[in-house]
Design a protein around this motif. Sequence first.
Motif, PDB file in Angstrom:
ATOM      1  N   THR A   4       0.534  -1.584   0.209  1.00  0.00           N
ATOM      2  CA  THR A   4       0.336   0.213  -0.078  1.00  0.00           C
ATOM      3  C   THR A   4       0.845   1.625   0.328  1.00  0.00           C
ATOM      4  OG1 THR A   4      -0.038  -0.732   2.422  1.00  0.00           O
ATOM      5  CG2 THR A   4      -2.031  -1.195   0.863  1.00  0.00           C
ATOM      6  N   VAL A   5       1.920   1.399  -0.304  1.00  0.00           N
ATOM      7  CA  VAL A   5       2.933   1.529   0.074  1.00  0.00           C
ATOM      8  C   VAL A   5       3.757   2.360  -1.410  1.00  0.00           C
ATOM      9  CG1 VAL A   5       3.425   2.183   1.940  1.00  0.00           C
ATOM     10  CG2 VAL A   5       5.374   0.813   1.667  1.00  0.00           C
ATOM     11  N   PRO A   6       4.381   4.114  -1.615  1.00  0.00           N
ATOM     12  CA  PRO A   6       4.878   4.137  -3.030  1.00  0.00           C
ATOM     13  C   PRO A   6       6.404   3.326  -2.362  1.00  0.00           C
ATOM     14  CG  PRO A   6       4.673   5.909  -1.962  1.00  0.00           C
ATOM     15  CD  PRO A   6       3.853   4.598  -1.265  1.00  0.00           C
ATOM     16  N   PRO A   7       7.369   3.051  -3.801  1.00  0.00           N
ATOM     17  CA  PRO A   7       8.231   2.631  -3.217  1.00  0.00           C
ATOM     18  C   PRO A   7       9.064   4.326  -3.099  1.00  0.00           C
ATOM     19  CG  PRO A   7       7.631   2.308  -5.906  1.00  0.00           C
ATOM     20  CD  PRO A   7       6.488   2.937  -5.208  1.00  0.00           C
ATOM     21  N   ARG A   8      10.468   3.802  -2.449  1.00  0.00           N
ATOM     22  CA  ARG A   8      11.070   4.702  -1.992  1.00  0.00           C
ATOM     23  C   ARG A   8      11.913   4.766  -3.020  1.00  0.00           C
ATOM     24  NH1 ARG A   8      14.251   1.493   2.551  1.00  0.00           N
ATOM     25  NH2 ARG A   8      14.165  -0.144   0.953  1.00  0.00           N
ATOM     26  N   THR A  79      13.127  -9.980   6.022  1.00  0.00           N
ATOM     27  CA  THR A  79      13.167  -9.993   4.932  1.00  0.00           C
ATOM     28  C   THR A  79      12.891  -9.415   3.872  1.00  0.00           C
ATOM     29  OG1 THR A  79      11.521 -11.875   5.604  1.00  0.00           O
ATOM     30  CG2 THR A  79      14.227 -12.464   5.097  1.00  0.00           C
ATOM     31  N   ARG A  80      12.160  -8.271   5.139  1.00  0.00           N
ATOM     32  CA  ARG A  80      10.840  -7.519   4.384  1.00  0.00           C
ATOM     33  C   ARG A  80      11.534  -5.844   4.377  1.00  0.00           C
ATOM     34  NH1 ARG A  80       7.232 -10.348   3.705  1.00  0.00           N
ATOM     35  NH2 ARG A  80       5.547 -11.022   5.122  1.00  0.00           N
ATOM     36  N   ASP A  81      13.123  -6.055   4.271  1.00  0.00           N
ATOM     37  CA  ASP A  81      13.419  -4.334   4.755  1.00  0.00           C
ATOM     38  C   ASP A  81      15.181  -5.589   4.045  1.00  0.00           C
ATOM     39  OD1 ASP A  81      14.715  -2.108   5.046  1.00  0.00           O
ATOM     40  OD2 ASP A  81      14.374  -1.539   6.966  1.00  0.00           O
ATOM     41  N   VAL A  82      15.431  -5.608   2.509  1.00  0.00           N
ATOM     42  CA  VAL A  82      16.394  -5.783   2.306  1.00  0.00           C
ATOM     43  C   VAL A  82      17.401  -5.404   2.286  1.00  0.00           C
ATOM     44  CG1 VAL A  82      17.827  -7.620   0.856  1.00  0.00           C
ATOM     45  CG2 VAL A  82      14.944  -8.232   1.539  1.00  0.00           C
ATOM     46  N   VAL A  83      18.961  -5.547   2.551  1.00  0.00           N
ATOM     47  CA  VAL A  83      19.958  -5.088   2.581  1.00  0.00           C
ATOM     48  C   VAL A  83      21.082  -5.931   2.163  1.00  0.00           C
ATOM     49  CG1 VAL A  83      21.647  -3.780   3.180  1.00  0.00           C
ATOM     50  CG2 VAL A  83      19.388  -2.785   4.001  1.00  0.00           C
ATOM     51  N   GLN A 131      22.872  -3.719  -2.196  1.00  0.00           N
ATOM     52  CA  GLN A 131      21.443  -3.369  -2.725  1.00  0.00           C
ATOM     53  C   GLN A 131      20.535  -2.909  -1.959  1.00  0.00           C
ATOM     54  OE1 GLN A 131      19.978  -6.610  -5.568  1.00  0.00           O
ATOM     55  NE2 GLN A 131      22.365  -7.265  -4.886  1.00  0.00           N
ATOM     56  N   ALA A 132      18.792  -2.467  -1.809  1.00  0.00           N
ATOM     57  CA  ALA A 132      18.344  -2.733  -0.804  1.00  0.00           C
ATOM     58  C   ALA A 132      16.889  -2.603  -1.474  1.00  0.00           C
ATOM     59  CB  ALA A 132      18.214  -1.078   0.054  1.00  0.00           C
ATOM     60  N   TRP A 133      16.051  -2.946  -0.665  1.00  0.00           N
ATOM     61  CA  TRP A 133      14.363  -2.897  -1.327  1.00  0.00           C
ATOM     62  C   TRP A 133      13.629  -3.360   0.065  1.00  0.00           C
ATOM     63  CZ3 TRP A 133      17.578  -7.218  -3.008  1.00  0.00           C
ATOM     64  CH2 TRP A 133      17.203  -8.455  -3.001  1.00  0.00           C
ATOM     65  N   HIS A 134      12.414  -2.771  -0.319  1.00  0.00           N
ATOM     66  CA  HIS A 134      11.167  -3.298   0.739  1.00  0.00           C
ATOM     67  C   HIS A 134      10.497  -4.499  -0.141  1.00  0.00           C
ATOM     68  CE1 HIS A 134      11.305  -0.427   3.434  1.00  0.00           C
ATOM     69  NE2 HIS A 134      12.103  -0.714   3.968  1.00  0.00           N
ATOM     70  N   GLU A 135       9.811  -5.353  -0.018  1.00  0.00           N
ATOM     71  CA  GLU A 135       9.179  -6.241  -0.726  1.00  0.00           C
ATOM     72  C   GLU A 135       9.261  -5.637  -2.337  1.00  0.00           C
ATOM     73  OE1 GLU A 135       6.774  -8.104   0.338  1.00  0.00           O
ATOM     74  OE2 GLU A 135       7.258  -6.764   2.341  1.00  0.00           O
ATOM     75  N   GLN A 136       8.860  -6.405  -2.817  1.00  0.00           N
ATOM     76  CA  GLN A 136       8.716  -6.941  -4.511  1.00  0.00           C
ATOM     77  C   GLN A 136       8.326  -4.958  -5.542  1.00  0.00           C
ATOM     78  OE1 GLN A 136       5.993  -6.310  -6.983  1.00  0.00           O
ATOM     79  NE2 GLN A 136       7.630  -6.788  -8.821  1.00  0.00           N
ATOM     80  N   GLU A 138       9.418  -2.460  -5.323  1.00  0.00           N
ATOM     81  CA  GLU A 138      11.025  -1.657  -5.215  1.00  0.00           C
ATOM     82  C   GLU A 138      12.173  -2.343  -5.551  1.00  0.00           C
ATOM     83  OE1 GLU A 138      10.453   0.837  -0.868  1.00  0.00           O
ATOM     84  OE2 GLU A 138      12.473  -0.436  -0.967  1.00  0.00           O
ATOM     85  N   LEU A 139      11.851  -3.604  -6.363  1.00  0.00           N
ATOM     86  CA  LEU A 139      13.247  -4.913  -7.295  1.00  0.00           C
ATOM     87  C   LEU A 139      13.745  -3.534  -8.205  1.00  0.00           C
ATOM     88  CD1 LEU A 139      12.141  -8.480  -7.314  1.00  0.00           C
ATOM     89  CD2 LEU A 139      14.118  -7.478  -5.789  1.00  0.00           C
ATOM     90  N   SER A 140      12.804  -3.131  -8.715  1.00  0.00           N
ATOM     91  CA  SER A 140      13.394  -2.557  -9.773  1.00  0.00           C
ATOM     92  C   SER A 140      14.308  -1.423  -9.473  1.00  0.00           C
ATOM     93  CB  SER A 140      12.854  -1.678 -10.559  1.00  0.00           C
ATOM     94  OG  SER A 140      11.808  -0.594 -10.203  1.00  0.00           O
ATOM     95  N   GLY A 141      14.392  -0.969  -8.486  1.00  0.00           N
ATOM     96  CA  GLY A 141      15.323   0.460  -7.957  1.00  0.00           C
ATOM     97  C   GLY A 141      16.299   0.360  -7.032  1.00  0.00           C
ATOM     98  N   ARG A 142      16.323  -0.784  -6.995  1.00  0.00           N
ATOM     99  CA  ARG A 142      17.791  -2.017  -5.957  1.00  0.00           C
ATOM    100  C   ARG A 142      18.745  -1.673  -5.714  1.00  0.00           C
ATOM    101  NH1 ARG A 142      15.896  -5.942  -9.181  1.00  0.00           N
ATOM    102  NH2 ARG A 142      17.976  -7.636  -9.218  1.00  0.00           N
ATOM    103  N   HIS A 143      19.937  -1.489  -6.961  1.00  0.00           N
ATOM    104  CA  HIS A 143      20.877  -1.440  -6.823  1.00  0.00           C
ATOM    105  C   HIS A 143      21.256   0.225  -6.354  1.00  0.00           C
ATOM    106  CE1 HIS A 143      21.921  -4.994  -8.422  1.00  0.00           C
ATOM    107  NE2 HIS A 143      20.981  -5.008  -9.383  1.00  0.00           N
ATOM    108  N   LEU A 144      21.768   0.509  -5.275  1.00  0.00           N
ATOM    109  CA  LEU A 144      22.297   1.466  -5.545  1.00  0.00           C
ATOM    110  C   LEU A 144      24.060   1.837  -4.963  1.00  0.00           C
ATOM    111  CD1 LEU A 144      20.580   1.685  -1.662  1.00  0.00           C
ATOM    112  CD2 LEU A 144      19.957   2.680  -3.627  1.00  0.00           C
ATOM    113  N   MET A 145      24.825   1.012  -5.109  1.00  0.00           N
ATOM    114  CA  MET A 145      26.297   1.109  -5.350  1.00  0.00           C
ATOM    115  C   MET A 145      26.397   0.278  -6.320  1.00  0.00           C
ATOM    116  SD  MET A 145      29.260   0.707  -2.806  1.00  0.00           S
ATOM    117  CE  MET A 145      28.935   2.315  -1.133  1.00  0.00           C
TER     118      MET A 145
END
Length: 152
Positions: A4-8, A79-83, A131-136, A138-145
């Motif tokens: 229910t929340v938008p991706p970060r 597992t719902r706040d993957v780093v 990589q960091a993501w919440h749930e499915q 946010e997968l598309s923007g998970r690469h941060l470094m």
Amino acid sequence: MKITVPPRGPEERRRDVLARLERESDIWVASADADGLPCLVPLWFVWDGRAVWLSTRPTNPTGRNLADGRRTRLAFADTRDVVLIDGEATAFTAEVVPAVAVEALRTKYGWDPREDRAPYSFFRVRPLAVQAWHEQHELSGRHLMRDGTWLA
């Protein structure tokens, strides 16, 4: 569970990762030996703003693997706040580890591994990829470094 929340955005994800590196107590450390036998253990850690510092006995599988293979993947337990942090480890003996790293462990945990009866090694893990993501969603923007450089 319904999302229910938008991706970060990437900047918020980076802030969240850095905040977790400051506040978390344990991090999962994955390594492998020369034959590829995996090892996964939780360890206490400290973040110095550029690297993760770990300490374990040099005779433990993780100590041997990090000293020999130098590569590791670190992860937090949620597992719902993957780093996921892929990094390169540099080993230090108790005699040459930077005092600031040991003092950070003492401050955070009240523990100086050099005071234990058994010898401990220290490892500085320099992040190469994060990589960091919440749930499915946010997968598309998970690469941060990548290659040790923050993308955001």
